[in-house]
Design a protein around this motif. Structure first.
Motif, short mmCIF file in Angstrom:
data_model
loop_
_atom_site.label_atom_id
_atom_site.label_comp_id
_atom_site.label_asym_id
_atom_site.label_seq_id
_atom_site.Cartn_x
_atom_site.Cartn_y
_atom_site.Cartn_z
N SER A 1 0.83 -1.20 0.00
CA SER A 1 0.00 0.00 0.00
C SER A 1 0.86 1.25 0.00
N PHE A 2 0.47 2.21 -0.84
CA PHE A 2 1.13 3.51 -0.99
C PHE A 2 2.49 3.41 -1.70
N HIS A 3 2.86 2.20 -2.13
CA HIS A 3 4.13 2.01 -2.86
C HIS A 3 3.89 1.28 -4.18
N GLU A 4 2.71 1.45 -4.77
CA GLU A 4 2.33 0.64 -5.94
C GLU A 4 2.67 1.34 -7.26
N GLU A 5 3.82 1.97 -7.33
CA GLU A 5 4.18 2.75 -8.52
C GLU A 5 4.19 1.91 -9.79
N ASN A 6 4.82 0.74 -9.74
CA ASN A 6 4.92 -0.10 -10.95
C ASN A 6 3.56 -0.66 -11.35
N THR A 7 2.74 -1.04 -10.35
CA THR A 7 1.41 -1.54 -10.66
C THR A 7 0.55 -0.44 -11.28
N ALA A 8 0.64 0.75 -10.73
CA ALA A 8 -0.12 1.89 -11.28
C ALA A 8 0.30 2.16 -12.72
N LYS A 9 1.60 2.08 -12.98
CA LYS A 9 2.08 2.29 -14.36
C LYS A 9 1.57 1.19 -15.28
N TYR A 10 1.57 -0.04 -14.81
CA TYR A 10 1.07 -1.16 -15.60
C TYR A 10 -0.39 -0.93 -15.99
N ILE A 11 -1.19 -0.47 -15.03
CA ILE A 11 -2.61 -0.21 -15.30
C ILE A 11 -2.77 0.92 -16.30
N ALA A 12 -2.07 2.03 -16.07
CA ALA A 12 -2.18 3.18 -16.98
C ALA A 12 -1.72 2.80 -18.39
N ASP A 13 -0.63 2.05 -18.48
CA ASP A 13 -0.12 1.63 -19.80
C ASP A 13 -1.13 0.75 -20.52
N PHE A 14 -1.86 -0.08 -19.76
CA PHE A 14 -2.85 -0.96 -20.37
C PHE A 14 -3.90 -0.17 -21.14
N TYR A 15 -4.31 0.96 -20.58
CA TYR A 15 -5.38 1.75 -21.21
C TYR A 15 -4.85 2.74 -22.25
N THR A 16 -3.56 2.96 -22.25
CA THR A 16 -2.99 3.94 -23.19
C THR A 16 -3.28 3.52 -24.63
N GLY A 17 -3.78 4.47 -25.41
CA GLY A 17 -4.13 4.21 -26.80
C GLY A 17 -5.54 3.72 -27.00
N LYS A 18 -6.25 3.44 -25.91
CA LYS A 18 -7.64 3.02 -26.01
C LYS A 18 -8.55 4.26 -25.92
N ASP A 19 -9.77 4.13 -26.39
CA ASP A 19 -10.70 5.26 -26.52
C ASP A 19 -11.36 5.55 -25.18
N CYS A 20 -10.57 6.13 -24.28
CA CYS A 20 -11.05 6.46 -22.95
C CYS A 20 -10.19 7.58 -22.39
N ASP A 21 -10.66 8.17 -21.30
CA ASP A 21 -9.89 9.19 -20.60
C ASP A 21 -9.16 8.54 -19.43
N ILE A 22 -7.87 8.80 -19.31
CA ILE A 22 -7.07 8.21 -18.24
C ILE A 22 -6.54 9.32 -17.34
#
Length: 406
Positions: free
Chosen positions: A30-51
């Motif tokens: 908890s509060f140290h999930e930088e890599n997981t957060a990046k993984y999630i954001a990268d997953f949606y990158t390029g998809k038709d949504c707001d991130i």
């Protein structure tokens, strides 16, 4: 539309499992999930949504806007892990010593990513908006939910819905309950200050261990003699630090405790009585005390009307692998989804995830594991509710039995 969604999700089942296993092998606290957060954001990158990144810390908010008028529903999945040394022996076990996904948040994230992707692919068929809350730090107060709320994650949101997979509940079944469904929580730390001395001369000292021991016993009378017998609460003293030499009387001890309640009235009663007990011990034994008392996660309340809507939606959907939809008893653990429920009418329900061999270890156990079949069930269940919630009118999809929310 639901059958179309289900078919897409079923075709992606293996991807859900692959994502879950990757996340399981790479847990973050908890509060140290930088890599997981990046993984999630990268997953949606390029998809038709707001991130939106870094919401309240490491949170990610994804908005799927159909471009058509309608309601806005938020769906939540948490993604932090626990400080536990894994003992599962899985081929995809944690690669980080002392950190483990021992609560199913890896599974929550995996099913939600694929559900989100699929809803994006189908956004032209939707009305309104879907807001996906990928939440950090559920496990550790103050928790990621309240941080994300303060950072505006619920702006424009009408309702919030969440799922938890449960290793101790039968795979194939979905469980729900209206009203108060999970406990609220408090933490306290008390330092009892006496007077140190030698074991041969106790009359010249004031033994803090004696006072602390009295407190451990007496605090349980709050539950047995102050709480209404029809209410539910518990007090646990999880730490008693009185270590020292065998023949030395300690001048101070520190105790830490955990409180769980099922109503806010009980929360207030327990805190008031703990303070009163300590004041009494101060007078009785001539000690002083220092108390830190923190009320954190609230009691989790499921809105009855929304719960009924969710249950009707689930019962009127052909979700693969579901053998039953059952009303369950309230659950003892606390859950920071409760903060969303204080802000918006919300529902939190459970998807059974007991391993196929029946060897179910409880959440937060070093051998905790889930039946991965539960992840497709969770994706289809949440997807069904979202589609029914956002549909334009009561007759869309030929489903007249699901009642529209007022």
């Amino acid at each position: 539309m639901k059958e179309n969604l289900f078919q897409k999700l079923r075709e992606k089942k293996n991807r859900i499992i692959e994502i879950r296993r990757y996340l399981h092998a790479h847990p973050e606290l908890s509060f140290h999930e930088e890599n997981t957060a990046k993984y999630i954001a990268d997953f949606y990158t390029g998809k038709d949504c707001d991130i939106r990144k870094n919401v309240g810390g490491n949170g990610i908010v994804v908005t799927i806007d159909s471009g058509k008028p309608g309601k806005t529903v938020a769906i939540r999945a948490d993604f932090d892990a626990l400080p536990i040394m894994e003992e599962t022996g899985l081929s995809f076990a944690s690669k980080t010593p002392g950190v483990m996904h021992a609560c199913g948040h890896d599974g929550h994230t995996a099913y939600m990513l694929i559900l989100g992707e699929t809803l994006i692919e189908m956004k032209d068929q939707l009305q309104g908006k879907v807001v996906i809350l990928h939440q950090h730090a559920e496990e550790t107060p103050p928790g990621g939910a309240i941080q994300m709320i303060k950072d505006g994650c619920l702006d424009g949101v009408d309702h919030v819905i969440g799922i938890h997979v449960m290793s101790t509940m039968e795979t194939g079944k979905i469980y729900y309950r209206e009203g108060n469904i999970q406990t609220g929580r408090a933490y306290f730390k008390v330092k009892i200050n006496g007077k140190g001395g030698h074991g041969s001369s106790p009359h010249m000292a004031n033994d803090a261990i004696v006072v602390g021991s009295y407190f451990v016993q007496a605090v349980q009378t709050i539950i047995s003699r102050r709480l209404n017998p029809f209410d539910v609460a518990s007090i646990t003293i999880g730490s008693f630090d009185g270590k020292g030499s065998f023949n030395v009387i300690k001048d101070a001890v520190v105790l830490e405790g955990d409180v769980r309640v099922m109503t806010e009235d009980s929360r207030e009663l327990v805190e008031r009585e703990i303070r009163r007990l300590l004041n009494g011990l101060q007078e009785m034994f001539g000690i002083t005390y220092e108390l830190d008392y923190l009320n954190d996660y609230p009691v989790l309340y499921n809105d009855p009307e929304l719960t009924e809507f969710v249950v009707n939606s689930l019962k009127n959907s052909s979700i693969s692998g579901v053998t039953g939809i059952e009303r369950c008893e309230p659950q003892p653990p606390s859950e920071d989804f409760a903060y969303y429920a204080k802000e918006r009418p919300s529902v939190f329900f459970y998807v059974g995830a007991m391993p196929a061999d029946g060897k179910a270890y409880p959440h937060h156990h070093p051998k905790f594991n889930i039946n991965e079949d539960s992840l497709l069930i969770a994706a289809e269940a949440m997807g069904a509710v979202v589609i029914d919630y956002l549909r334009e009118d009561d007759t869309q999809n030929g489903n007249n039995s699901v009642q529209r929310l007022k």
